[in-house]
Write an enzyme that holds these catalytic residues in place. Structure first.
Site, PDB file in Angstrom:
ATOM      1  N   CYS A  91       0.819  -1.301  -0.014  1.00 47.76           N
ATOM      2  CA  CYS A  91       0.045  -0.103   0.101  1.00 47.76           C
ATOM      3  C   CYS A  91       0.858   1.380  -0.005  1.00 47.76           C
ATOM      4  CB  CYS A  91      -1.020  -0.193   1.138  1.00 47.76           C
ATOM      5  SG  CYS A  91      -2.211   1.038   0.652  1.00 47.76           S
ATOM      6  N   HIS A 177      -3.131  -4.960   2.144  1.00 45.45           N
ATOM      7  CA  HIS A 177      -2.291  -5.169   3.317  1.00 45.45           C
ATOM      8  C   HIS A 177      -2.603  -6.700   3.431  1.00 45.45           C
ATOM      9  CE1 HIS A 177      -2.029  -1.230   5.015  1.00 45.45           C
ATOM     10  NE2 HIS A 177      -2.875  -0.864   4.150  1.00 45.45           N
ATOM     11  N   GLU A 179      -0.692  -8.469   5.463  1.00 40.49           N
ATOM     12  CA  GLU A 179      -0.162  -8.482   6.730  1.00 40.49           C
ATOM     13  C   GLU A 179      -1.554  -8.562   7.879  1.00 40.49           C
ATOM     14  OE1 GLU A 179       0.189  -5.597   5.351  1.00 40.49           O
ATOM     15  OE2 GLU A 179      -0.453  -4.188   6.539  1.00 40.49           O
TER      16      GLU A 179
HETATM   17  N1  GLN Z   1      -3.602   6.317   1.136  1.00 39.19           N
HETATM   18  C1  GLN Z   1      -2.325   6.039   1.672  1.00 39.19           C
HETATM   19  C2  GLN Z   1      -1.092   6.908   0.937  1.00 39.19           C
HETATM   20  O1  GLN Z   1      -1.407   7.562  -0.136  1.00 39.19           O
HETATM   21  C3  GLN Z   1      -1.973   4.362   1.431  1.00 39.19           C
HETATM   22  C4  GLN Z   1      -2.996   3.756   2.192  1.00 39.19           C
HETATM   23  C5  GLN Z   1      -2.227   2.410   3.020  1.00 39.19           C
HETATM   24  O2  GLN Z   1      -1.210   2.257   3.201  1.00 39.19           O
HETATM   25  N2  GLN Z   1      -3.473   1.896   3.496  1.00 39.19           N
HETATM   26  O3  GLN Z   1      -0.148   7.102   1.372  1.00 39.19           O
END
Ligand code: GLN
Length: 196
Positions: A91, A177, A179
């Site tokens: 992410c 994610h 994890e």
């Molecule tokens: N929206 C977050 C960002 O731009 C990422 C979201 C996440 O890691 N769950 O960094």
């Protein structure tokens, strides 16, 4: 060293912000003998690591949290010096791999768009198709997730027809994610690659 005096794998986790302890728990569930190296400052890299996790969270906060001690810069330098060592970016971590710093070329060959599935309230969990060695299903947790706009990488995870996980050499970027689920597939991949 383990109790037999053998070198143990050392897996680094960037401790800037976001979902970190869940990654450590998942790694230890795959192999309780590995050493988790919590990376908070550049000197934490001095003893060496065999693989790196860039967790999810909020990439802007991570960049800010890194500003005083320069952790991100040292992690990027480590990735440049250790091209073959496995990296898992989830992410926000995937965002950092695609958009490290403006003077650096991306660590995975992809363009990414932040918050592209909508706001926090649009977060969701969905069945994914994944292909790591063999094809299987995986439950993907998407939290203010980014989207790959285009990529020149090997796809490893799909939400319907959309690619949500990519592999460039030994660097994997996932927009979800892993994890936060019980399935250890991606952490097993990282440890297997690190021991190869
Ligand atoms: N929206 C977050 C960002 O731009 C990422 C979201 C996440 O890691 N769950 O960094």
């Amino acid at each position: 060293m383990n109790t037999f005096g053998e070198a143990v794998l050392r897996i680094g986790i960037a401790m800037l912000q976001g979902a970190r302890s869940e990654h450590a728990q998942a790694l230890l569930q795959v192999d309780s003998e590995i050493e988790i190296v919590e990376l908070r400052r550049p000197s934490d890299l001095l003893l060496g690591i065999d693989a790196l996790i860039l967790p999810g969270g909020e990439s802007t906060s991570m960049r800010l949290a890194s500003a005083s001690k320069g952790l991100l810069k040292s992690l990027f330098d480590w990735m440049i010096e250790n091209k073959d060592k496995p990296v898992l970016g989830t992410c926000a971590g995937a965002i950092l791999l695609c958009q490290p710093e403006f003077e650096l070329t991306p660590f995975v060959d992809a363009m990414i768009s932040r918050n592209s599935f909508g706001r926090q309230s649009d977060s969701f969990q969905a069945k994914l198709k994944v292909r790591i060695i063999e094809e299987s299903e995986f439950s993907g947790v998407f939290i203010r997730a980014p989207r790959f706009i285009e990529n020149g990488c090997q796809a490893v995870a799909w939400l319907g027809d959309e690619v949500v996980g990519i592999l460039d050499g030994n660097r994997m970027a996932l927009t979800f994610h892993p994890e936060l689920t019980d399935d250890l597939l991606f952490h097993r991949w990282l440890i297997t690659q690190a021991s190869a």
